[in-house]
Design a protein around this motif. Structure first.
Motif, mmCIF file in Angstrom:
data_model
loop_
_atom_site.group_PDB
_atom_site.id
_atom_site.type_symbol
_atom_site.label_atom_id
_atom_site.label_comp_id
_atom_site.label_asym_id
_atom_site.label_seq_id
_atom_site.Cartn_x
_atom_site.Cartn_y
_atom_site.Cartn_z
ATOM 1 N N GLU A 1 30.339 50.120 81.694
ATOM 2 C CA GLU A 1 29.049 50.366 80.884
ATOM 3 C C GLU A 1 27.887 51.199 81.772
ATOM 4 N N TYR A 2 27.900 50.863 82.932
ATOM 5 C CA TYR A 2 26.971 51.684 84.025
ATOM 6 C C TYR A 2 27.498 52.949 84.055
ATOM 7 N N LEU A 3 28.784 53.199 84.351
ATOM 8 C CA LEU A 3 29.702 54.535 84.252
ATOM 9 C C LEU A 3 29.264 55.387 82.977
ATOM 10 N N LEU A 4 29.380 54.653 81.867
ATOM 11 C CA LEU A 4 28.923 55.431 80.552
ATOM 12 C C LEU A 4 27.737 56.027 80.590
ATOM 13 N N GLU A 5 26.857 55.043 81.142
ATOM 14 C CA GLU A 5 25.171 55.498 81.139
ATOM 15 C C GLU A 5 25.305 56.636 81.936
ATOM 16 N N LEU A 6 25.828 56.788 83.032
ATOM 17 C CA LEU A 6 25.824 57.812 83.961
ATOM 18 C C LEU A 6 26.514 58.916 83.538
ATOM 19 N N ILE A 7 27.426 59.202 82.968
ATOM 20 C CA ILE A 7 28.127 60.032 81.999
ATOM 21 C C ILE A 7 26.886 60.532 80.817
ATOM 22 N N GLY B 1 24.192 62.724 82.771
ATOM 23 C CA GLY B 1 24.705 63.812 83.232
ATOM 24 C C GLY B 1 25.152 63.733 84.884
ATOM 25 N N LYS B 2 24.949 62.450 85.371
ATOM 26 C CA LYS B 2 25.127 62.459 86.510
ATOM 27 C C LYS B 2 26.600 62.090 87.034
ATOM 28 N N LEU B 3 27.422 61.562 85.988
ATOM 29 C CA LEU B 3 28.991 61.567 86.397
ATOM 30 C C LEU B 3 29.662 62.349 85.348
ATOM 31 N N VAL B 4 30.806 63.393 85.900
ATOM 32 C CA VAL B 4 31.192 64.142 85.106
ATOM 33 C C VAL B 4 32.530 63.504 84.660
ATOM 34 N N ALA B 5 33.295 62.633 85.535
ATOM 35 C CA ALA B 5 34.689 62.200 84.988
ATOM 36 C C ALA B 5 34.905 60.860 86.079
ATOM 37 N N SER B 6 35.529 60.064 85.636
ATOM 38 C CA SER B 6 35.832 58.855 86.373
ATOM 39 C C SER B 6 37.340 58.219 85.768
ATOM 40 N N GLY B 7 37.704 57.362 86.562
ATOM 41 C CA GLY B 7 38.984 56.630 85.994
ATOM 42 C C GLY B 7 39.860 56.077 86.999
ATOM 43 N N ILE C 1 33.760 61.665 90.028
ATOM 44 C CA ILE C 1 33.381 62.919 90.041
ATOM 45 C C ILE C 1 31.627 62.938 89.611
ATOM 46 N N PHE C 2 30.893 63.125 90.747
ATOM 47 C CA PHE C 2 29.593 63.032 90.293
ATOM 48 C C PHE C 2 28.878 64.508 90.574
ATOM 49 N N LYS C 3 27.650 64.855 89.703
ATOM 50 C CA LYS C 3 26.954 66.026 89.836
ATOM 51 C C LYS C 3 25.830 65.379 90.352
ATOM 52 N N ALA C 4 25.134 65.792 91.583
ATOM 53 C CA ALA C 4 23.986 65.220 92.290
ATOM 54 C C ALA C 4 23.522 66.354 93.156
ATOM 55 N N SER C 5 22.125 66.096 93.382
ATOM 56 C CA SER C 5 21.405 67.066 94.209
ATOM 57 C C SER C 5 21.900 66.948 95.719
ATOM 58 N N CYS C 6 22.341 65.686 96.256
ATOM 59 C CA CYS C 6 22.593 65.320 97.669
ATOM 60 C C CYS C 6 23.350 63.992 97.798
ATOM 61 N N PHE D 1 36.516 72.540 86.505
ATOM 62 C CA PHE D 1 35.051 71.986 86.759
ATOM 63 C C PHE D 1 34.169 73.223 87.675
ATOM 64 N N SER D 2 34.733 74.452 87.678
ATOM 65 C CA SER D 2 34.387 75.606 88.191
ATOM 66 C C SER D 2 32.882 76.078 87.675
ATOM 67 N N GLU D 3 32.526 75.215 86.361
ATOM 68 C CA GLU D 3 30.995 75.822 85.975
ATOM 69 C C GLU D 3 30.078 75.006 86.951
ATOM 70 N N TYR D 4 30.540 74.191 87.628
ATOM 71 C CA TYR D 4 29.801 73.321 88.689
ATOM 72 C C TYR D 4 29.652 74.023 89.982
ATOM 73 N N SER D 5 30.564 75.073 90.297
ATOM 74 C CA SER D 5 30.746 75.812 91.662
ATOM 75 C C SER D 5 29.429 76.468 92.078
ATOM 76 N N SER D 6 29.691 76.587 93.422
ATOM 77 C CA SER D 6 28.515 77.423 94.033
ATOM 78 C C SER D 6 28.697 78.933 93.939
ATOM 79 N N LYS D 7 30.035 79.016 93.467
ATOM 80 C CA LYS D 7 30.438 80.686 93.065
ATOM 81 C C LYS D 7 30.460 81.412 94.415
ATOM 82 N N SER D 8 30.475 80.923 95.500
ATOM 83 C CA SER D 8 30.266 81.351 97.107
ATOM 84 C C SER D 8 31.616 81.362 97.693
ATOM 85 N N LEU D 9 32.475 82.190 97.405
ATOM 86 C CA LEU D 9 33.792 82.387 98.071
ATOM 87 C C LEU D 9 33.508 83.042 99.436
#
Length: 111
Positions: free
Chosen positions: A23-29, A32-38, A51-56, A90-98
């Motif tokens: 339930e907690y993981l579904l709340e994080l999804i 927008g904080k949790l992208v995927a889990s399993g 897989i989390f999306k976070a600032s730090c 998941f490249s939409e979350y990338s820094s795009k910095s090759l």
């Protein structure tokens, strides 16, 4: 992006707290904080991959600390790694910095 691996002891405590954990993981999804889990398959203990999306990193640590499994002391191993998904799903979350060593690939593939 951050990759988190959690390892949990098996047994009645896990069984009792798995539903609140999910339930907690579904709340994080939803937030927008949790992208995927399993679960990880074929491991000797119960393990999960998130897989989390976070600032730090400290934000991820805080989110993990609020997980019912963490509150109940049901995480026996935890790893948190920063990840830059340059290619693929998941490249939409990338820094795009090759790195400069990939300039030819960048030009050839329009990255």
């Amino acid at each position: 992006m951050y990759i988190v691996t959690m390892v949990h002891p098996d047994g009645p405590d896990w069984n009792q707290h798995v539903a609140p954990h999910v339930e907690y993981l579904l709340e994080l999804i939803d937030q927008g904080k949790l992208v995927a889990s399993g679960p990880l398959k074929g491991t000797s203990l119960r393990s999960g991959f998130l897989i989390f999306k976070a600032s730090c990193r400290s934000e991820v640590e805080e989110l993990v600390s609020r997980d019912p499994f963490a509150i109940e002391g049901l995480i026996c191993e935890l790893s948190i790694e920063e990840w830059d998904p340059l290619f693929g799903a998941f490249s939409e979350y990338s820094s795009k910095s090759l790195p400069p060593e990939l300039d030819q690939i960048r030009k050839r593939h329009g990255l």
